[in-house]
Design a protein around this motif. Structure first.
Motif, mmCIF file in Angstrom:
data_model
loop_
_atom_site.group_PDB
_atom_site.id
_atom_site.type_symbol
_atom_site.label_atom_id
_atom_site.label_comp_id
_atom_site.label_asym_id
_atom_site.label_seq_id
_atom_site.Cartn_x
_atom_site.Cartn_y
_atom_site.Cartn_z
ATOM 1 N N ASN A 319 31.590 -60.619 45.198
ATOM 2 C CA ASN A 319 30.731 -61.225 46.212
ATOM 3 C C ASN A 319 31.444 -62.411 46.831
ATOM 4 N N GLU A 320 31.403 -62.516 48.148
ATOM 5 C CA GLU A 320 32.037 -63.640 48.831
ATOM 6 C C GLU A 320 31.086 -64.260 49.838
ATOM 7 N N LYS A 321 31.263 -65.545 50.053
ATOM 8 C CA LYS A 321 30.454 -66.285 51.014
ATOM 9 C C LYS A 321 30.685 -65.745 52.422
ATOM 10 N N PRO A 322 29.643 -65.633 53.247
ATOM 11 C CA PRO A 322 29.859 -65.210 54.635
ATOM 12 C C PRO A 322 30.912 -66.070 55.324
ATOM 13 N N VAL A 344 30.958 -52.572 44.013
ATOM 14 C CA VAL A 344 30.232 -52.885 45.238
ATOM 15 C C VAL A 344 30.723 -54.249 45.693
ATOM 16 N N ALA A 345 31.257 -54.314 46.910
ATOM 17 C CA ALA A 345 31.809 -55.558 47.451
ATOM 18 C C ALA A 345 30.916 -56.064 48.568
ATOM 19 N N ALA A 346 30.328 -57.242 48.363
ATOM 20 C CA ALA A 346 29.540 -57.898 49.398
ATOM 21 C C ALA A 346 30.453 -58.913 50.067
ATOM 22 N N THR A 364 31.946 -49.245 47.413
ATOM 23 C CA THR A 364 31.359 -49.403 48.729
ATOM 24 C C THR A 364 31.382 -50.871 49.134
ATOM 25 N N VAL A 365 31.329 -51.102 50.435
ATOM 26 C CA VAL A 365 31.350 -52.447 50.997
ATOM 27 C C VAL A 365 30.087 -52.670 51.799
ATOM 28 N N VAL A 366 29.444 -53.832 51.582
ATOM 29 C CA VAL A 366 28.282 -54.228 52.369
ATOM 30 C C VAL A 366 28.548 -55.621 52.932
ATOM 31 N N ALA A 377 22.892 -50.998 47.860
ATOM 32 C CA ALA A 377 24.154 -50.371 47.460
ATOM 33 C C ALA A 377 24.204 -50.160 45.954
ATOM 34 N N VAL A 378 23.698 -51.126 45.186
ATOM 35 C CA VAL A 378 23.677 -50.993 43.728
ATOM 36 C C VAL A 378 22.755 -49.850 43.322
#
Length: 430
Positions: A319-322, A344-346, A364-366, A377-378
């Motif tokens: 997970n990364e910050k916008p 799952v990559a946010a 998958t990427v969201v 996605a999860v």
């Protein structure tokens, strides 16, 4: 020992290239840059190099010196490496001016230390500002061994993408970064996009840059099925587990996972989120997560339990910050791929992290910061066992093909030998 044997041993030692590694982070720190600095040093030592690592006391990601460490100076032998630890300022919280002072204090300790007579110096960035101080020492010192700057993060991009510091701070940081890279004999980066940025934005000649991908630093181990791993850790066996491991800092933007878990509560979804690790944002995240039942915080784990945690995950989350898209390559991905679990990559769909997951076809990427999309996605992964298995297997194959430690160390040995034997360097020495 006879005089002849003694002279042979001294001769052998003289033939071994000497490398001095400067790194703020080093094992036993379990995450971030430390596993790579430690395994590089150990790999070079195993390959016949004399390696000295000038490092800080372990303090990351808790930002607190570990129990059993401390003191103005501590020397130890670790995996054949002469490790020299120096006390520096560990900030609480590690933000803004405190973070800068921390790097400068480490730089002061390294500049004032005895480096011996290395054939090559490797300085790891981060920390950028202590690396810049090493450049100054080398420039004005009597001996000028070649310098390799090893870039794990792009500082100027990091400030821009996380919104830290104003325009003046960002300009100064970019100038320091450019001059530090320019002063190096070679710049080693961990991703081609870093190389492109250094060339196009900082003006570093392409021939001075090498790309050496970070590798999977976990030792080989037999696979453990998810249910067995969950039982060994005491984790729930009646829910689909979505696990995030590693640093809990600003650039991870982990409020998104808290929000996804809150949505799962509202929908009574059969999923639990687990955040494993420590970091500057953990306390704030725990406060933000009050009342969320489908989220658990777990303290950092030792190597054995960390492997179990990855095996226990039904899906692994990055997970990364916008806005974070190009400043760094999450080190956790190498371990995620090794675990053969779907990801799952946010994150920014056009960023480095998304490109890594897609290149491996490992998940998958969201979009970053969209908790609803993350939860969906999860849940989609939990409903499609065949796809989840395929993603996990693809990640493992990608790791074996592109993220091999032996190949990475061999590339480093080649670069070190090229730098120390460069004709221009030899002519200057003469």
């Amino acid at each position: 020992m006879s005089q002849r044997d003694s002279s042979i041993r001294r001769s052998d030692e003289l033939e071994r290239p000497e490398v001095c590694l400067l790194s703020l982070h080093y094992p036993p720190e379990p995450t971030g840059n430390a596993p790579y600095s430690g395994s590089l040093a150990a790999g070079l030592a195993a390959g016949g190099y004399q390696v000295t690592a000038l490092v800080a006391h372990p303090h990351y990601p808790e930002w607190k010196i570990y129990d059993g460490y401390g003191g103005w100076r501590r020397d130890e032998d670790r995996d054949g490496v002469q490790v020299q630890r120096r006390l520096h300022y560990v900030p609480q919280p590690p933000r803004g001016v405190r973070r800068l002072v921390s790097e400068l204090s480490f730089g002061t300790r390294t500049v004032g230390a005895r480096w011996g007579t290395p054939d090559v110096v490797i300085a790891l960035s981060p920390a950028l500002f202590s690396t810049a101080m090493a450049v100054v020492r080398l420039r004005f010192g009597r001996r000028r061994p070649p310098l390799i700057v090893w870039v794990q993060d792009i500082y100027s991009l990091g400030l821009a993408e996380t919104g830290q510091g104003g325009g003046f701070v960002q300009k100064v940081t970019r100038l320091v970064e450019k001059r530090t890279f320019t002063a190096a004999d070679r710049v080693v980066v961990i991703h081609q996009r870093f190389a492109d940025f250094a060339t196009k934005e900082l003006g570093i000649p392409q021939e001075k840059i090498d790309v050496v991908r970070n590798w999977t630093h976990l030792p080989p181990s037999d696979p453990v099925d998810a249910e067995t791993a969950k039982v060994k850790l005491g984790w729930p066996t009646d829910a689909f587990l979505a696990v995030h491991s590693g640093n809990m800092g600003a650039k991870q933007g982990l409020e998104n996972i808290v929000d996804a878990a809150r949505l799962a509560d509202e929908r009574n979804a059969p999923v639990r989120f687990i955040l494993v690790g420590e970091g500057s944002e953990r306390r704030r995240l725990e406060e933000y997560a009050q009342g969320v039942s489908r989220l658990t915080f777990v303290d950092p784990l030792d190597d054995q339990d960390f492997r179990l945690a990855l095996s226990a995950a039904d899906v692994l989350i990055v997970n990364e910050k916008p806005g974070v898209s190009a400043m760094a390559v999450p080190s956790k991905l190498t371990s995620y791929f090794d675990a053969a679990r779907p990801v799952v990559a946010a994150t920014d769909p056009g960023g480095i992290t998304a490109s890594e997951v897609e290149a491996a076809d490992a998940g998958t990427v969201v979009p970053a910061g969209e908790a609803f999309a993350l939860l969906e996605a999860v849940l989609a992964m939990s409903a499609d066992v065949e796809a989840a298995t395929r993603y996990g297997q693809n990640g493992r194959l990608h790791r074996e093909k592109f993220l091999d430690e032996g190949q990475a160390i061999a590339n480093w040995q080649r670069i070190i030998d090229e730098v120390r034997n460069a004709p221009s360097r030899n002519a200057l020495a003469e």
